[in-house]
Design a protein around this motif. Structure first.
Motif, PDB file in Angstrom:
ATOM      1  N   VAL A   1       0.845  -1.194   0.000  1.00 38.76           N
ATOM      2  CA  VAL A   1       0.000   0.000   0.000  1.00 38.76           C
ATOM      3  C   VAL A   1       0.880   1.244   0.000  1.00 38.76           C
ATOM      4  CG1 VAL A   1      -1.833   1.254   1.192  1.00 38.76           C
ATOM      5  CG2 VAL A   1      -1.734  -1.241   1.343  1.00 38.76           C
ATOM      6  N   ASN A   2       0.639   2.132  -0.943  1.00 36.40           N
ATOM      7  CA  ASN A   2       1.289   3.448  -0.971  1.00 36.40           C
ATOM      8  C   ASN A   2       0.291   4.476  -0.465  1.00 36.40           C
ATOM      9  OD1 ASN A   2       3.886   2.785  -2.291  1.00 36.40           O
ATOM     10  ND2 ASN A   2       2.569   2.203  -4.013  1.00 36.40           N
ATOM     11  N   ILE A   3       0.637   5.129   0.623  1.00 39.69           N
ATOM     12  CA  ILE A   3      -0.301   6.051   1.257  1.00 39.69           C
ATOM     13  C   ILE A   3       0.398   7.366   1.570  1.00 39.69           C
ATOM     14  CG2 ILE A   3       0.189   5.103   3.562  1.00 39.69           C
ATOM     15  CD1 ILE A   3      -2.772   5.629   4.241  1.00 39.69           C
ATOM     16  N   SER A   4      -0.325   8.467   1.379  1.00 34.55           N
ATOM     17  CA  SER A   4       0.209   9.804   1.659  1.00 34.55           C
ATOM     18  C   SER A   4      -0.747  10.552   2.574  1.00 34.55           C
ATOM     19  CB  SER A   4       0.401  10.599   0.363  1.00 34.55           C
ATOM     20  OG  SER A   4       1.331   9.964  -0.487  1.00 34.55           O
ATOM     21  N   LEU A   5      -0.171  11.299   3.516  1.00 36.48           N
ATOM     22  CA  LEU A   5      -0.950  12.114   4.441  1.00 36.48           C
ATOM     23  C   LEU A   5      -0.598  13.579   4.267  1.00 36.48           C
ATOM     24  CD1 LEU A   5      -0.647  10.212   7.856  1.00 36.48           C
ATOM     25  CD2 LEU A   5      -2.527  10.086   6.218  1.00 36.48           C
ATOM     26  N   ARG A   6      -1.575  14.434   4.522  1.00 33.72           N
ATOM     27  CA  ARG A   6      -1.318  15.874   4.614  1.00 33.72           C
ATOM     28  C   ARG A   6      -1.610  16.274   6.054  1.00 33.72           C
ATOM     29  NH1 ARG A   6      -4.006  20.808   4.368  1.00 33.72           N
ATOM     30  NH2 ARG A   6      -2.828  22.506   3.371  1.00 33.72           N
TER      31      ARG A   6
ATOM     32  N   ASP B   1      -0.080  -5.111  -9.837  1.00 32.29           N
ATOM     33  CA  ASP B   1      -0.694  -6.439  -9.978  1.00 32.29           C
ATOM     34  C   ASP B   1      -2.044  -6.492  -9.277  1.00 32.29           C
ATOM     35  OD1 ASP B   1       1.481  -7.266 -11.410  1.00 32.29           O
ATOM     36  OD2 ASP B   1       2.474  -8.242  -9.714  1.00 32.29           O
ATOM     37  N   PHE B   2      -2.088  -5.926  -8.078  1.00 37.85           N
ATOM     38  CA  PHE B   2      -3.352  -5.937  -7.329  1.00 37.85           C
ATOM     39  C   PHE B   2      -4.393  -5.058  -8.014  1.00 37.85           C
ATOM     40  CE2 PHE B   2      -6.141  -4.220  -4.012  1.00 37.85           C
ATOM     41  CZ  PHE B   2      -6.655  -5.389  -3.491  1.00 37.85           C
TER      42      PHE B   2
ATOM     43  N   GLU C   1      -9.417  -4.585 -11.216  1.00 32.68           N
ATOM     44  CA  GLU C   1     -10.110  -4.156 -12.435  1.00 32.68           C
ATOM     45  C   GLU C   1     -10.714  -5.345 -13.168  1.00 32.68           C
ATOM     46  OE1 GLU C   1      -7.135  -2.060 -14.558  1.00 32.68           O
ATOM     47  OE2 GLU C   1      -7.304  -0.216 -13.369  1.00 32.68           O
ATOM     48  N   SER C   2      -9.975  -6.459 -13.231  1.00 31.10           N
ATOM     49  CA  SER C   2     -10.489  -7.663 -13.889  1.00 31.10           C
ATOM     50  C   SER C   2     -11.707  -8.204 -13.155  1.00 31.10           C
ATOM     51  CB  SER C   2      -9.391  -8.726 -13.944  1.00 31.10           C
ATOM     52  OG  SER C   2      -8.272  -8.271 -14.691  1.00 31.10           O
TER      53      SER C   2
END
Length: 273
Positions: free
Chosen positions: A87-92, A177-178, A183-184
């Motif tokens: 998981v790539n997550i960003s906070l402000r 990949d996830f 989407e599939s």
């Protein structure tokens, strides 16, 4: 003349030194700022200096100016979910220092306290919270995840005398990949729903055809029964048909009604020929 210049030079040097000392003994604290004084003898003074113009002892004391207004900062982290998805997550984050604790912040963390604290604490909190949710829950329960991150990060930042005015998730994504698998899956679900709709539509059309056929069969039976009971039904249908034809001809602009000829409708175009 030379004697005059020799007397003037020391005076000028004294005046210049005095002006320099006065200038170095004055400092300003602008709006939204606070100052912490470092004394070479006593160390960092506990008193926080507010806005305005202030005096210090040159060389012996030095002011350090802090911005105490809310400041935005972005924190990014790559961590793992409960179901082991990347998981790539960003906070402000909107943060500010606790004013009464500025001497402690300067002594323990320095002027770049935000760079020392927020990225480290932010990554720690993000990894801890995200690990409690699987990938689907991170998407569907984003508000709950954001609230838990805000509460945990606010608590940890308070330990370093930092106050958080706001914490919000600005970006949340998964591995390629996830994402492709999701989407599939969505496409497959849409196709399944479409096939289900087509089946239901065909069933409804089949039922409608059966009901229509049953209705026509029942109507035919009633007509046969009516005809078998006597000529009245046929005569009634003949009268209805004649009435319908008469009404249609009467509405036509090419037909007129001739009362003196035994209620006969005549086609004026035909008679003109």
């Amino acid at each position: 003349m030379a004697q005059f210049l020799n007397k003037l030079i020391p005076t000028a040097l004294a005046i210049g030194t005095g002006i320099s000392l006065i200038d170095s003994s004055i400092y300003n604290v602008d709006g939204g700022q606070r100052a912490v004084i470092f004394d070479r003898i006593a160390g960092v003074k506990e008193k926080v200096v507010g806005e305005g113009t202030h005096f210090i002892i040159p060389w012996l004391q030095k002011p350090f100016i802090f911005d105490v207004r809310s400041t935005p900062k972005n924190i990014k982290s790559e961590t793992g979910s409960k179901d082991l998805q990347t998981v790539n997550i960003s906070l402000r984050v909107l943060f500010k220092p606790e004013i009464d604790k500025l001497p402690w912040i300067y002594s323990k963390l320095g002027m770049d306290y935000d760079e020392r604290v927020l990225p480290s604490v932010g990554n720690e909190v993000l990894k801890s919270v995200v690990a409690q949710y699987d990938a689907g829950e991170l998407i569907t329960q984003r508000e709950a995840v954001s609230r838990e991150i805000r509460e945990a990060l606010t608590k940890r930042s308070k330990e370093f005398n930092l106050l958080l005015d706001d914490v919000s998730i600005t970006h949340l994504s998964f591995s390629q990949d996830f994402t492709t698998a999701i989407e599939s899956k969505q496409v497959a679900q849409q196709e399944a729903e479409r096939s289900k709709y087509i089946v239901l539509k065909n069933e409804q059309e089949k039922k409608a055809a059966i009901i229509r056929a049953e209705g026509e069969s029942e109507a035919a039976k009633l007509i046969i029964q009516a005809m078998a009971s006597g000529p009245g039904f046929i005569e009634l249908r003949r009268i209805e048909a004649s009435k319908e034809i008469a009404e249609t001809l009467a509405k036509s602009g090419k037909v007129t009604y001739m009362p003196n000829t035994g209620n006969v409708l005549m086609n004026m175009n035909a008679s003109g020929k």
